[in-house]
Scaffold this motif. Structure first.
Motif, mmCIF file in Angstrom:
data_model
loop_
_atom_site.group_PDB
_atom_site.id
_atom_site.type_symbol
_atom_site.label_atom_id
_atom_site.label_comp_id
_atom_site.label_asym_id
_atom_site.label_seq_id
_atom_site.Cartn_x
_atom_site.Cartn_y
_atom_site.Cartn_z
ATOM 1 N N LEU A 48 0.858 -1.176 0.000
ATOM 2 C CA LEU A 48 0.000 0.000 0.000
ATOM 3 C C LEU A 48 0.897 1.229 0.000
ATOM 4 O O LEU A 48 1.911 1.249 0.707
ATOM 5 N N LEU A 49 0.526 2.244 -0.761
ATOM 6 C CA LEU A 49 1.265 3.504 -0.694
ATOM 7 C C LEU A 49 1.043 4.145 0.671
ATOM 8 O O LEU A 49 1.990 4.518 1.366
ATOM 9 N N ASN A 50 -0.220 4.279 1.055
ATOM 10 C CA ASN A 50 -0.601 4.842 2.359
ATOM 11 C C ASN A 50 -2.022 4.349 2.658
ATOM 12 O O ASN A 50 -2.436 3.324 2.119
ATOM 13 N N TYR A 51 -2.752 5.067 3.500
ATOM 14 C CA TYR A 51 -4.057 4.579 3.949
ATOM 15 C C TYR A 51 -5.221 5.378 3.358
ATOM 16 O O TYR A 51 -6.366 5.206 3.784
ATOM 17 N N GLU A 52 -4.940 6.202 2.366
ATOM 18 C CA GLU A 52 -5.980 7.071 1.824
ATOM 19 C C GLU A 52 -7.086 6.309 1.112
ATOM 20 O O GLU A 52 -8.250 6.700 1.164
ATOM 21 N N ASN A 53 -6.725 5.245 0.409
ATOM 22 C CA ASN A 53 -7.693 4.558 -0.434
ATOM 23 C C ASN A 53 -8.136 3.210 0.121
ATOM 24 O O ASN A 53 -8.630 2.361 -0.616
ATOM 25 N N VAL A 54 -7.931 3.017 1.439
ATOM 26 C CA VAL A 54 -8.394 1.788 2.080
ATOM 27 C C VAL A 54 -9.171 2.140 3.345
ATOM 28 O O VAL A 54 -9.083 3.252 3.858
ATOM 29 N N ARG A 55 -9.922 1.165 3.817
ATOM 30 C CA ARG A 55 -10.647 1.329 5.074
ATOM 31 C C ARG A 55 -10.600 0.010 5.821
ATOM 32 O O ARG A 55 -10.377 -1.056 5.222
ATOM 33 N N ALA A 56 -10.778 0.070 7.126
ATOM 34 C CA ALA A 56 -10.839 -1.140 7.930
ATOM 35 C C ALA A 56 -12.288 -1.598 8.012
ATOM 36 O O ALA A 56 -13.197 -0.799 8.223
ATOM 37 N N HIS A 57 -12.491 -2.898 7.840
ATOM 38 C CA HIS A 57 -13.838 -3.466 7.915
ATOM 39 C C HIS A 57 -13.866 -4.530 9.001
ATOM 40 O O HIS A 57 -12.996 -5.401 9.043
ATOM 41 N N VAL A 58 -14.827 -4.446 9.891
ATOM 42 C CA VAL A 58 -15.004 -5.449 10.940
ATOM 43 C C VAL A 58 -16.260 -6.246 10.597
ATOM 44 O O VAL A 58 -17.357 -5.691 10.505
ATOM 45 N N ASP A 59 -16.086 -7.572 10.401
ATOM 46 C CA ASP A 59 -17.231 -8.390 10.010
ATOM 47 C C ASP A 59 -18.038 -8.842 11.224
ATOM 48 O O ASP A 59 -17.697 -8.534 12.369
ATOM 49 N N GLY A 60 -19.093 -9.589 10.967
ATOM 50 C CA GLY A 60 -19.996 -9.997 12.029
ATOM 51 C C GLY A 60 -19.372 -10.910 13.056
ATOM 52 O O GLY A 60 -19.849 -11.004 14.190
ATOM 53 N N ASP A 61 -18.294 -11.582 12.673
ATOM 54 C CA ASP A 61 -17.579 -12.463 13.606
ATOM 55 C C ASP A 61 -16.421 -11.768 14.299
ATOM 56 O O ASP A 61 -15.658 -12.397 15.040
ATOM 57 N N GLY A 62 -16.247 -10.473 14.039
ATOM 58 C CA GLY A 62 -15.176 -9.716 14.668
ATOM 59 C C GLY A 62 -13.875 -9.705 13.911
ATOM 60 O O GLY A 62 -12.899 -9.113 14.370
ATOM 61 N N GLY A 63 -13.834 -10.344 12.763
ATOM 62 C CA GLY A 63 -12.619 -10.328 11.956
ATOM 63 C C GLY A 63 -12.391 -8.963 11.321
ATOM 64 O O GLY A 63 -13.343 -8.302 10.896
ATOM 65 N N ILE A 64 -11.138 -8.531 11.283
ATOM 66 C CA ILE A 64 -10.789 -7.229 10.717
ATOM 67 C C ILE A 64 -10.100 -7.431 9.378
ATOM 68 O O ILE A 64 -9.199 -8.261 9.248
ATOM 69 N N SER A 65 -10.505 -6.672 8.386
ATOM 70 C CA SER A 65 -9.884 -6.763 7.081
ATOM 71 C C SER A 65 -9.587 -5.381 6.518
ATOM 72 O O SER A 65 -10.138 -4.385 6.981
ATOM 73 N N VAL A 66 -8.675 -5.346 5.564
ATOM 74 C CA VAL A 66 -8.349 -4.113 4.848
ATOM 75 C C VAL A 66 -9.108 -4.143 3.538
ATOM 76 O O VAL A 66 -8.960 -5.063 2.741
ATOM 77 N N MET A 67 -9.936 -3.146 3.329
ATOM 78 C CA MET A 67 -10.739 -3.101 2.111
ATOM 79 C C MET A 67 -10.406 -1.849 1.322
ATOM 80 O O MET A 67 -10.235 -0.761 1.889
ATOM 81 N N ARG A 68 -10.271 -2.011 0.036
ATOM 82 C CA ARG A 68 -10.102 -0.844 -0.840
ATOM 83 C C ARG A 68 -11.409 -0.060 -0.864
ATOM 84 O O ARG A 68 -12.491 -0.625 -0.837
ATOM 85 N N ARG A 69 -11.282 1.251 -0.892
ATOM 86 C CA ARG A 69 -12.480 2.089 -0.821
ATOM 87 C C ARG A 69 -13.383 1.895 -2.031
ATOM 88 O O ARG A 69 -14.590 2.171 -1.970
ATOM 89 N N ASP A 70 -12.833 1.449 -3.151
ATOM 90 C CA ASP A 70 -13.650 1.205 -4.314
ATOM 91 C C ASP A 70 -14.149 -0.234 -4.361
ATOM 92 O O ASP A 70 -14.727 -0.688 -5.345
ATOM 93 N N GLY A 71 -13.836 -1.007 -3.240
ATOM 94 C CA GLY A 71 -14.229 -2.416 -3.220
ATOM 95 C C GLY A 71 -15.469 -2.660 -2.385
ATOM 96 O O GLY A 71 -15.998 -1.790 -1.739
#
Length: 225
Positions: A202-225
């Motif tokens: 990743l260049l930086n964090y501008e175009n991603v967001r953190a997503h927390v699913d229903g089971d508590g898992g954390i993932s990195v998601m692209r903002r256009d995803g």
């Protein structure tokens, strides 16, 4: 080199472990001012020395030089005080403050080679709140690329390293994350040349967001995803 895999964007983790300098903040200018002055004072080739000091504990960097009459512990303490006094230009990477603030506070940690006082000074300068969990130079007997820092970081979250995603920017830290058994995301914002890695980047964090699913898992998601 083959294209970097995208696994870190395709799976969720129980915790995130972040290096600090070069990964969530940009402190290169300040660090190189202090270390450059030190290296010149010791008669070192500054241009050749500079790439060797990023990502490692100061005491380890100095110890590897085997300079006659130089005490790595004493010298690293002097450098630490100079770095604490010089935080001009220390800034967060784009999007880092928002990304970190969106994470569950009990599920992430900073794992840095910086001493504790320096870490606090640089985080304050960058406007990043001190996290609930932080591993600093004093917490380990052997610094990066040894994996014990990331093993300890995961332990403080109550997790195994294999349940975590490590965010890093230099080879010493990347190797530490790999050796700990964690997946690694490489942040490239502060690099002057491409990082030779098969890890996702990743260049930086501008175009991603953190997503927390229903089971508590954390993932990195692209903002256009």
């Amino acid at each position: 080199m083959s294209a970097a895999p995208s696994f870190a964007f395709d799976k969720s983790y129980s915790g995130f472990l972040f290096d600090m300098d070069g990964t969530i903040i940009n402190s290169i200018a300040a660090a190189e001012r202090v270390w450059g002055d030190w290296a010149r004072g010791k008669g070192l080739d500054v241009e050749a020395f500079m790439p060797t000091m990023h990502g490692a504990r100061g005491v380890d960097t100095i110890g590897r030089l085997n300079l006659p009459g130089v005490d790595p512990v004493a010298e690293s303490m002097l450098i630490m005080e100079a770095e604490i006094a010089d935080v001009e230009g220390v800034v967060p990477l784009p999007g880092a403050i928002e990304f970190l603030a969106s994470l569950p506070p009990e599920r992430w940690a900073i794992v840095t080679s910086s001493p504790h006082r320096l870490a606090l000074a640089r985080l304050a300068a960058a406007g990043i709140p001190v996290p609930r969990f932080i591993v600093t130079a004093e917490d380990v007997k052997i610094g990066k690329p040894d994996p014990q820092c990331y093993i300890l970081g995961a332990e403080r979250l109550g997790l195994r390293p294999s349940d975590c995603l490590v965010f890093e920017d230099v080879m010493a830290g990347i190797r530490a994350g790999e050796s700990a058994g964690a997946d690694v995301m490489v942040i490239t914002a502060t690099h002057s040349h491409p990082v030779d890695t098969n890890h996702p980047t990743l260049l930086n964090y501008e175009n991603v967001r953190a997503h927390v699913d229903g089971d508590g898992g954390i993932s990195v998601m692209r903002r256009d995803g």
